[in-house]
Write a protein that holds these residues in place. Structure first.
Motif, PDB file in Angstrom:
ATOM      1  N   UNK A 296      -8.068  -2.429   6.108  1.00  0.00           N
ATOM      2  CA  UNK A 296      -8.129  -2.080   4.530  1.00  0.00           C
ATOM      3  C   UNK A 296      -6.580  -1.579   4.201  1.00  0.00           C
ATOM      4  N   UNK A 297      -6.116  -2.196   3.274  1.00  0.00           N
ATOM      5  CA  UNK A 297      -4.903  -2.003   2.544  1.00  0.00           C
ATOM      6  C   UNK A 297      -3.554  -2.715   3.143  1.00  0.00           C
ATOM      7  N   UNK A 298      -4.054  -3.224   4.349  1.00  0.00           N
ATOM      8  CA  UNK A 298      -2.981  -4.040   4.864  1.00  0.00           C
ATOM      9  C   UNK A 298      -3.027  -5.696   4.482  1.00  0.00           C
ATOM     10  N   UNK A 299      -1.970  -6.221   4.918  1.00  0.00           N
ATOM     11  CA  UNK A 299      -2.205  -7.886   4.680  1.00  0.00           C
ATOM     12  C   UNK A 299      -2.226  -8.397   3.420  1.00  0.00           C
ATOM     13  N   UNK A 300      -1.426  -7.457   2.346  1.00  0.00           N
ATOM     14  CA  UNK A 300      -1.195  -7.722   0.795  1.00  0.00           C
ATOM     15  C   UNK A 300      -0.016  -8.547   0.814  1.00  0.00           C
TER      16      UNK A 300
ATOM     17  N   UNK B 259       6.615  -2.318  -0.893  1.00  0.00           N
ATOM     18  CA  UNK B 259       5.211  -2.086  -0.810  1.00  0.00           C
ATOM     19  C   UNK B 259       4.675  -2.504   0.248  1.00  0.00           C
ATOM     20  N   UNK B 260       5.209  -3.810   0.659  1.00  0.00           N
ATOM     21  CA  UNK B 260       4.738  -4.599   1.908  1.00  0.00           C
ATOM     22  C   UNK B 260       5.018  -3.708   3.157  1.00  0.00           C
TER      23      UNK B 260
ATOM     24  N   UNK C 146       3.966  -3.731  11.222  1.00  0.00           N
ATOM     25  CA  UNK C 146       5.121  -3.397  10.449  1.00  0.00           C
ATOM     26  C   UNK C 146       4.831  -1.956   9.973  1.00  0.00           C
ATOM     27  N   UNK C 147       3.695  -1.543   9.804  1.00  0.00           N
ATOM     28  CA  UNK C 147       3.479   0.003   9.107  1.00  0.00           C
ATOM     29  C   UNK C 147       3.784   0.851   9.939  1.00  0.00           C
ATOM     30  N   UNK C 148       4.020   1.984   9.407  1.00  0.00           N
ATOM     31  CA  UNK C 148       4.734   3.400   9.896  1.00  0.00           C
ATOM     32  C   UNK C 148       3.564   3.774  10.949  1.00  0.00           C
TER      33      UNK C 148
END
Ligand code: ADP
Length: 511
Positions: free
Chosen positions: A200-204, A178-179, A187-189
């Protein structure tokens, strides 16, 4: 008698009515509350199951996207079939897909006329602001993370007068896969970064529930059903209980009435029997009276005839004697008629009983009989501690007079007459007695002597009415009379019971 009937009988009519209303009401209310809780609980569990089913199918879709679609996309990207910066939430974000699928699902529900089901993947840190957790949802995210044993939360809520079942459960725990999209932004696409410029939605972090699935379904129909079912059963029960109590009351009344009627019937039968006995007695009486009145008449007629004959023949020597016989017969008839008159009065004339001294009664009778008592040198002894009695005094004096008269009349020539008057304990309770040392009575006549005109010695100068009169008076007072004798020559005892004042009845002075 059953307990409810006993209870009913022990109450006054007002309390009974109150009981008839209050008890069914209380019982029906208790049952109604219990029933409502049971039915609503059952319906809520049913609604929860339906929600779980919706969630499980959505969970399946999430897992499908993460476990099947994502690896396929990553492989395609790694193979260069998809550009590195490609990102489309419509085919990549499971929460986007599920949310949109749920909206479409609600649209289909609407078409079917079904109420829509609120659904949210609520998060503290959503990528899309529509997923921002409200206050309650935020608290639940914290709760599920802090208490891992709590797997779900449900609550009945009222919003704008409508009832809802609110249901929440933690979403899948964030894992390392999920990370890729929810970890650090760098690191996200690239495509995802382009679409969502904010944080929002990052750093989980892995191992955390980053969201809850929160649903709200309308349950008005279920609650209305629970209320209708409860009310119908309660009203039915109330009616049944009211009927039961009413029936109990009715049964008590009918039983009381039946008892009254049976008593009345028994009383009537007793009165009929009494009447029959009286009629029979009257028949015997009429027969005996006419027979006994006839005999002095025959005597009178016979001697009158011989007087006429003697006068006719000029023979006067027997006339005196014959006229004497006629006078005697006339006297006898007069005595008979007097006694009969007295007897007939007994049925009608009885004065109100009052407390009197038995000594006074005996003394009064002895005063009346002073002449024969003295003539025949009769010794009368009276027990000193005779109790008082509640009687018609005049009648009681008659009783005592008759018994004393008989004791004098039926004395023996062998011994000086002695009469004892007292009281003693008998098999029928404490009884007064008049005992003489006279000629006595044969065992077989002890009862018959109380009948009308029953004389043991027809030559005696009595009318045979005295003891019948005595028995009547005693019975009028609620007492009993009987005679005892050891046989001819052995003297006789006449016993009678009378109503005594309470203290005297238990007086142990009279053993
Ligand atoms: P009466 O004395 O006028 O004949 P009662 O009814 O008083 O009528 O008595 C009925 C009969 O009972 C008497 O004729 C007598 O034969 C018998 N009797 C009554 N009292 C005594 C008594 N004390 N001793 C013996 N016989 C008695």
């Amino acid at each position: 008698m059953k307990l409810p009937e006993r209870l009913m009988n022990s109450l006054g009519s007002k309390d009974r009515l109150r009981l008839l209303i209050v008890v069914p009401l209380i019982l029906a209310s208790i049952v109604a509350v219990g029933l409502y809780l049971a039915i609503s609980n059952y319906l809520l569990n049913d609604a929860t199951d339906k929600i779980r089913n919706v969630l499980l199918s959505q969970r399946g879709l999430h897992i499908y996207i993460q476990k099947i679609m994502h690896p396929t996309f990553y492989r395609a990207r790694d193979n260069g079939k998809v550009t590195l910066d490609f990102y489309a939430p419509e085919i990549f974000s499971s929460s986007f897909i599920v949310r949109n699928m749920h909206e479409l699902y609600n649209g289909e529900r609407k078409k079917e006329g079904l109420p829509i089901i609120y659904y949210k993947m609520a998060s503290h840190n959503p990528r899309n602001p529509v997923n921002q957790a409200d206050e309650q949802e935020a608290a639940l995210i914290r709760l599920f993370n802090e208490h891992r044993n709590i797997r779900e939360f449900k609550q009945v809520q009222t919003i704008n007068g409508h009832k809802y079942l609110f249901y929440a459960r933690p979403f899948l725990e964030t894992n390392t896969a999920c990370l890729r999209c929810h970890g650090k932004r760098e690191d996200a696409p690239i495509g995802l970064l382009a679409l969502y410029p904010g944080d929002g939605g990052f750093n989980e972090q892995a191992g955390v529930f980053r969201a809850i699935e929160s649903l709200r379904v309308p349950i008005n129909t279920e609650m209305t059903t629970a209320i209708i079912a409860t009310s119908s059963v309660s009203v039915g029960l109330l009616a049944l209980l009211a009927l039961f109590f009413f029936n109990t009351r009715l049964r008590t009344l009918v039983r009381a009435k039946t008892t009254d009627l049976s008593l009345e019937i028994e009383e009537r039968k007793a009165r009929e029997l009494e009447l029959e006995n009286k009629n029979a007695e009257l028949e015997r009486f009429t027969y005996t009276v006419s027979h006994d009145l006839k005999s002095p008449l025959i005597t009178i007629k016979g001697f009158a005839g011989s007087v006429m004959k003697d006068v006719h023949n000029g023979r006067f020597d027997r006339i005196d004697r014959d006229l004497q016989r006629i006078t005697e017969a006339a006297d006898k008839m007069g005595a008979l008629l007097n006694d009969l008159l007295e007897l007939s009065r007994i049925g009608r004339m009885i004065n109100q009983p009052t407390a009197c001294s038995m000594h006074d009664i005996v003394r009064e009778a002895m005063r009346i009989l002073e002449e024969p008592l003295t003539t025949h040198n009769v010794t009368v002894t009276i027990q000193p501690d005779l109790p008082d009695v509640t009687v018609d005094k005049m009648r009681m004096v008659e009783v005592m007079q008759n018994l004393l008269e008989n004791a004098i009349k039926y004395r023996t020539t062998e011994a000086a007459p002695v009469v004892e008057i007292g009281m003693q304990e008998t098999s029928r309770g404490p009884a007064f007695f008049v005992r003489d040392n006279g000629i006595g009575i044969e065992q077989s006549y002890l009862e018959t002597i109380f009948g009308l005109f029953n004389k043991l010695d027809t030559r005696s100068d009595g009318t045979g009415i005295g003891l019948a009169l005595v028995r009547r008076i005693i019975e009028f007072h609620g007492g009993r009379i009987w005679a005892e004798s050891q046989g001819p020559g052995m003297g006789s005892s006449f016993y009678f019971t009378l109503p005594l004042p309470a203290a005297a009845a238990t007086n142990d002075k009279h053993p």
